[in-house]
Design a protein around this motif. Sequence first.
Motif, PDB file in Angstrom:
ATOM      1  N   SER A 224       0.961  -1.357  -0.052  1.00  0.00           N
ATOM      2  CA  SER A 224       0.153  -0.046  -0.011  1.00  0.00           C
ATOM      3  C   SER A 224       0.859   1.188  -0.110  1.00  0.00           C
ATOM      4  O   SER A 224       2.135   1.132   0.148  1.00  0.00           O
ATOM      5  N   ASP A 256      -7.179  -1.247  -2.722  1.00  0.00           N
ATOM      6  CA  ASP A 256      -8.050  -1.124  -1.479  1.00  0.00           C
ATOM      7  C   ASP A 256      -7.997  -1.859  -0.569  1.00  0.00           C
ATOM      8  O   ASP A 256      -8.304  -3.468  -1.074  1.00  0.00           O
ATOM      9  N   TYR A 257      -7.747  -1.837   0.451  1.00  0.00           N
ATOM     10  CA  TYR A 257      -7.809  -2.968   1.658  1.00  0.00           C
ATOM     11  C   TYR A 257      -9.294  -3.401   1.978  1.00  0.00           C
ATOM     12  O   TYR A 257      -9.529  -4.528   2.201  1.00  0.00           O
ATOM     13  N   ASN A 263      -6.356   2.621   0.728  1.00  0.00           N
ATOM     14  CA  ASN A 263      -5.040   2.595  -0.003  1.00  0.00           C
ATOM     15  C   ASN A 263      -4.864   3.786  -1.098  1.00  0.00           C
ATOM     16  O   ASN A 263      -5.495   3.753  -2.111  1.00  0.00           O
ATOM     17  N   LEU A 265      -2.334   4.025  -3.025  1.00  0.00           N
ATOM     18  CA  LEU A 265      -1.135   3.606  -3.655  1.00  0.00           C
ATOM     19  C   LEU A 265      -0.885   4.173  -5.119  1.00  0.00           C
ATOM     20  O   LEU A 265      -0.023   4.430  -5.388  1.00  0.00           O
TER      21      LEU A 265
END
Length: 402
Positions: A224, A256-257, A263, A265
């Motif tokens: 992430s 996305d977590y 996230n 990223l």
Amino acid sequence: MRTLESSTGGRWVIGSRQIAFIPAEYKADREVMTMVDRRLQTTTPAERAPDPNYNITVLTSTDCNLACPYCFQNTGPRPAGLWRSPRIAVSELKSGDIAVSQIVSFVKKQMETHHKDGVDLLLFGGEPLLRYDACIGLLKALAPLPLRHARITTNATLLTASRARELEAHGLEAVNVTFDGGATTHDQMRFTKSGGQTYKVILRKIEEATAASTLHWSVRVNVSHLNSHELPQLVEDLTRACEPSRCNLHLAPLRDYGFGVPNELSTVSSLAGPFKEAYGRALEAGFRIGVPTAEEVEHCAYCTAPGGVTGAVIGPDGTLYSCWDNAGKPDKAVGHVVTGYDADLVNSNRWHACSADVVTNELPSILGAVEDEVHAFILDWYREHGVALTRANTADPTLERR
């Protein structure tokens, strides 16, 4: 087919069956490029050889000793003031349970129906080692079928040297483990029910099990925006904990977590740097790194063919599911090992294929560009070091969806 720009000025062209490297002096030659493109495009796509084994994922427990807030088996976000998120109902398989014999009988029938002559087992959870007795019981019960391959997906906190030896003695070959970056970020994302840290614990368990057995390891790292800078240090820590030649390493960028754990990223413009540094250290240390392919979606032995044709996901109570990410969810059951698959449920929206989650144009352009740059780096490294580009270098595909 994919094309990647090499750092040498050349170009990698990845087809369904072959990978071609075009040196810089030929890259601008339209005749050469046309010839290569035509050859790769007209090459018959690699046909997937029929798997002689029946693939089964068996959950020995839907419970877990950790409280990761993003777990796909959570049913909602973590309540304020608590470490544990609400989860699917707890169900457990015990070694002496009748469900073990029912599972074996079901697998035998499936093997006969679909003309399979062996079994490939993945022990899963929750945390499967919460029912260590069931793990051993299944390995023993499936051995006569015969059991050809066996792996376990575990957080490793309950793994010991003696357990590693016993599991291996009964047929276990490999262990799948996930990290959430280096120590700082991992311990913020993967902690015990009381908030206890796990990073050093997992590394110690890997080290102990590696010394006590010849088990192989598949390590997935959820990447992430919070932990990308920690990747090189994580590789250093893993190098000390395990035998790199027995370890596949996969750095998995997450969009996305889930459950309120954002996230960002895709906003990290310099993301390729940490990836390349981490993979570079891993390659030098001797880790097995996957060879980039033209495939966008991996074949899944459990859900690609509906109705348990090539594999089955089985809950602790014998309930059947289409794929491992549905296991333990009552509204996703599609049968039971005693009665078999329910045709109506299999043909309904309950049958969920993990490939349906892959939307090729969903990946933000910045992540796509990073992936191309990192994959070109891996191919360049293999070329420079004279390593054959075969699927033998590829990380375990089941781990990449965890």
